[in-house]
Design a protein around this motif. Sequence first.
Motif, short mmCIF file in Angstrom:
data_model
loop_
_atom_site.label_atom_id
_atom_site.label_comp_id
_atom_site.label_asym_id
_atom_site.label_seq_id
_atom_site.Cartn_x
_atom_site.Cartn_y
_atom_site.Cartn_z
N GLN A 77 0.84 -1.19 0.00
CA GLN A 77 0.00 0.00 0.00
C GLN A 77 0.88 1.24 0.00
O GLN A 77 1.76 1.41 0.86
N VAL A 78 0.66 2.13 -0.96
CA VAL A 78 1.43 3.36 -1.08
C VAL A 78 0.78 4.43 -0.23
O VAL A 78 -0.42 4.71 -0.36
N LEU A 79 1.57 5.04 0.65
CA LEU A 79 1.06 6.09 1.53
C LEU A 79 1.30 7.48 0.96
O LEU A 79 0.41 8.31 0.93
N LEU A 80 2.54 7.74 0.54
CA LEU A 80 2.92 9.06 0.03
C LEU A 80 3.72 8.89 -1.26
O LEU A 80 4.44 7.91 -1.43
N THR A 81 3.62 9.88 -2.14
CA THR A 81 4.42 9.85 -3.37
C THR A 81 4.99 11.24 -3.63
O THR A 81 4.39 12.26 -3.27
N THR A 82 6.15 11.27 -4.24
CA THR A 82 6.73 12.49 -4.80
C THR A 82 7.04 12.18 -6.25
O THR A 82 6.73 11.11 -6.75
N HIS A 83 7.71 13.11 -6.94
CA HIS A 83 8.07 12.85 -8.33
C HIS A 83 9.17 11.80 -8.45
O HIS A 83 9.32 11.18 -9.50
N THR A 84 9.93 11.60 -7.39
CA THR A 84 11.07 10.68 -7.48
C THR A 84 11.03 9.53 -6.50
O THR A 84 11.85 8.62 -6.60
N ALA A 85 10.11 9.51 -5.54
CA ALA A 85 10.13 8.46 -4.52
C ALA A 85 8.71 8.17 -4.04
O ALA A 85 7.80 8.97 -4.22
N ILE A 86 8.57 6.99 -3.41
CA ILE A 86 7.30 6.62 -2.80
C ILE A 86 7.56 6.15 -1.37
O ILE A 86 8.65 5.72 -1.04
N LYS A 87 6.53 6.23 -0.57
CA LYS A 87 6.58 5.76 0.82
C LYS A 87 5.49 4.72 0.97
O LYS A 87 4.33 4.98 0.67
N ILE A 88 5.87 3.51 1.43
CA ILE A 88 4.89 2.45 1.63
C ILE A 88 4.73 2.17 3.12
O ILE A 88 5.60 2.51 3.93
N ARG A 89 3.62 1.55 3.47
CA ARG A 89 3.33 1.28 4.88
C ARG A 89 4.26 0.22 5.46
O ARG A 89 4.63 0.27 6.62
N GLU A 90 4.67 -0.76 4.67
CA GLU A 90 5.43 -1.90 5.17
C GLU A 90 6.92 -1.61 5.36
O GLU A 90 7.65 -2.46 5.86
N GLN A 91 7.41 -0.46 4.95
CA GLN A 91 8.84 -0.15 5.05
C GLN A 91 9.03 1.26 5.59
O GLN A 91 8.28 2.17 5.23
N ALA A 92 10.05 1.43 6.42
CA ALA A 92 10.26 2.73 7.07
C ALA A 92 10.93 3.74 6.13
O ALA A 92 10.73 4.94 6.29
N THR A 93 11.72 3.29 5.17
CA THR A 93 12.44 4.21 4.30
C THR A 93 11.69 4.45 3.00
O THR A 93 10.83 3.68 2.60
N TRP A 94 12.05 5.54 2.32
CA TRP A 94 11.47 5.87 1.02
C TRP A 94 12.11 4.99 -0.05
O TRP A 94 13.25 4.57 0.07
#
Length: 125
Positions: A77-94
């Motif tokens: 599940q994708v929580l946050l996105t930018t133009h170059t990276a994404i943040k998912i719920r299952e991992q602490a890093t981008w």
Amino acid sequence: MAFTLYSLLQAGLLVVNAVAVLHKERFLRNVGWASDQGIGGFGDAPGIKAQLMNLVQSVRTVMRGQPLEEKWNGLYQVLLTTHTAIKIREQATWIHCSRVKKAPGAPWKVTLGDDELKLKLSRTK
């Protein structure tokens, strides 16, 4: 029988291939050619042994083929996105956007329900 440059290069490539096929623990470590032995420190000019070990490791990597294959772990599940990276719920890093791919088409169809605050989910075939 004359030795040409081509035949010398071919023999050298065959020797490097033969050494790359050998098992690291059973043979290469016993003769001091393991990847963690004798590399040298930072700033030191690499010697012939270090260059040969680097060549053997490169040939092993290319022959293995694993680093060049795709490795997908699953759907997240994708929580946050930018133009170059994404943040998912299952991992602490981008995660960089080149490391992800879009999930396959959703098997669900979303339509408005009876009330405007309700959504109706139906499975598509």
